[in-house]
Design a protein around this motif. Structure first.
Motif, short mmCIF file in Angstrom:
data_model
loop_
_atom_site.label_atom_id
_atom_site.label_comp_id
_atom_site.label_asym_id
_atom_site.label_seq_id
_atom_site.Cartn_x
_atom_site.Cartn_y
_atom_site.Cartn_z
N PHE A 31 0.84 -1.20 0.00
CA PHE A 31 0.00 0.00 0.00
C PHE A 31 0.88 1.25 0.00
N ALA A 32 1.90 1.29 0.85
CA ALA A 32 2.79 2.45 0.91
C ALA A 32 3.47 2.68 -0.44
N LEU A 33 3.91 1.61 -1.07
CA LEU A 33 4.59 1.71 -2.36
C LEU A 33 3.64 2.17 -3.46
N ARG A 34 2.47 1.54 -3.53
CA ARG A 34 1.54 1.78 -4.64
C ARG A 34 0.65 3.00 -4.45
N SER A 35 0.73 3.65 -3.28
CA SER A 35 -0.05 4.87 -3.06
C SER A 35 0.83 6.11 -3.05
N ASP A 36 2.14 5.92 -3.14
CA ASP A 36 3.10 7.02 -3.09
C ASP A 36 3.02 7.84 -4.38
N LYS A 37 2.70 9.12 -4.24
CA LYS A 37 2.54 10.00 -5.41
C LYS A 37 3.83 10.12 -6.22
N GLU A 38 4.97 10.19 -5.55
CA GLU A 38 6.25 10.33 -6.24
C GLU A 38 6.55 9.10 -7.09
N ILE A 39 6.30 7.92 -6.55
CA ILE A 39 6.55 6.67 -7.27
C ILE A 39 5.56 6.53 -8.44
N ASN A 81 15.48 -7.20 7.26
CA ASN A 81 14.26 -7.71 6.64
C ASN A 81 13.29 -6.58 6.25
N ALA A 82 13.80 -5.35 6.17
CA ALA A 82 12.95 -4.20 5.81
C ALA A 82 12.53 -4.29 4.35
N PHE A 83 11.26 -4.07 4.09
CA PHE A 83 10.70 -4.01 2.75
C PHE A 83 11.15 -2.69 2.13
N VAL A 84 11.79 -2.76 0.93
CA VAL A 84 12.26 -1.53 0.30
C VAL A 84 11.68 -1.31 -1.10
N THR A 107 10.75 5.68 -1.76
CA THR A 107 11.57 6.88 -1.98
C THR A 107 12.71 7.02 -0.98
N ASN A 108 12.52 6.63 0.27
CA ASN A 108 13.60 6.81 1.25
C ASN A 108 14.75 5.80 1.07
N TYR A 109 14.62 4.86 0.13
CA TYR A 109 15.70 3.92 -0.17
C TYR A 109 16.34 4.19 -1.53
N GLN A 110 15.86 5.20 -2.23
CA GLN A 110 16.41 5.50 -3.55
C GLN A 110 17.79 6.15 -3.41
N GLY A 111 18.60 5.98 -4.46
CA GLY A 111 19.92 6.59 -4.48
C GLY A 111 20.97 5.86 -3.66
N GLN A 112 20.70 4.61 -3.27
CA GLN A 112 21.65 3.84 -2.47
C GLN A 112 22.19 2.62 -3.22
#
Length: 175
Positions: A31-39, A81-84, A107-112
């Protein structure tokens, strides 16, 4: 014709990541991934409105996997085990020995370098385990992060356009 079977599910690992099967326990993360406006900015899909939307999506994906029509991994950090994010192979063509790749990262895992690491493992799986000859990616012309990732792997921009959506470019990588 390639004999494609995703049973048992092929978990993949890298130095930092575990790519595993999606489960209904991932509802809040999906839900967090698929509802994120930036993504969703560069994707042509309706954002998830509720956790139930996310659970329905998970069930649909697991049906696709069960039918061997596509494969969809959850990307997790092995140490916590964090979902990214997620990465998938779909739209298989046995006649042309090809598939399409798709991916998304919170978004908080991008650029790594996480998606580069995950994509490298999935591309290797597509070419060496599934023995495909070509992988395609459709990316929005304004999505520079995705374009840069594809170019790092040697994907080439196709001269043919996406007839359904002129805002998207087609990139291909051959084995």
């Amino acid at each position: 014709m390639v004999n494609r079977s995703f049973t048992p599910f092929p978990n993949l690992t890298t130095a930092r990541l575990t790519l595993r099967q999606l489960s209904t326990d991932d509802g809040e993360s999906i839900f967090a991934l698929r509802s994120d406006k930036e993504i969703n900015k560069y994707l042509e899909r309706q954002p998830s409105q509720t956790i139930e939307d996310a659970i329905n999506f998970i069930n649909k994906i697991n049906d696709i996997i069960e039918k061997n029509d596509g494969i969809y991994w959850v990307i997790t950090l092995t140490d916590s085990n964090a979902f990214v994010g997620t990465i998938c192979l779909f739209s298989f063509s046995n006649e042309e020995d090809k598939c399409e790749i798709g991916y998304e990262l919170l978004t908080n895992y991008q650029g790594q370098g996480i998606m580069k690491e995950a994509a490298e493992k999935v591309i290797d799986y597509a070419f060496h385990t599934l023995q495909l000859q070509k992988i395609e990616a459709f990316t929005h012309n304004d999505n520079q992060h995705s374009t840069k990732l594809l170019l790092k792997f040697g994907f080439k921009k196709s001269i043919e356009a996406d007839m359904e959506n002129p805002d998207f470019a087609i990139y291909t990588l051959t084995n």
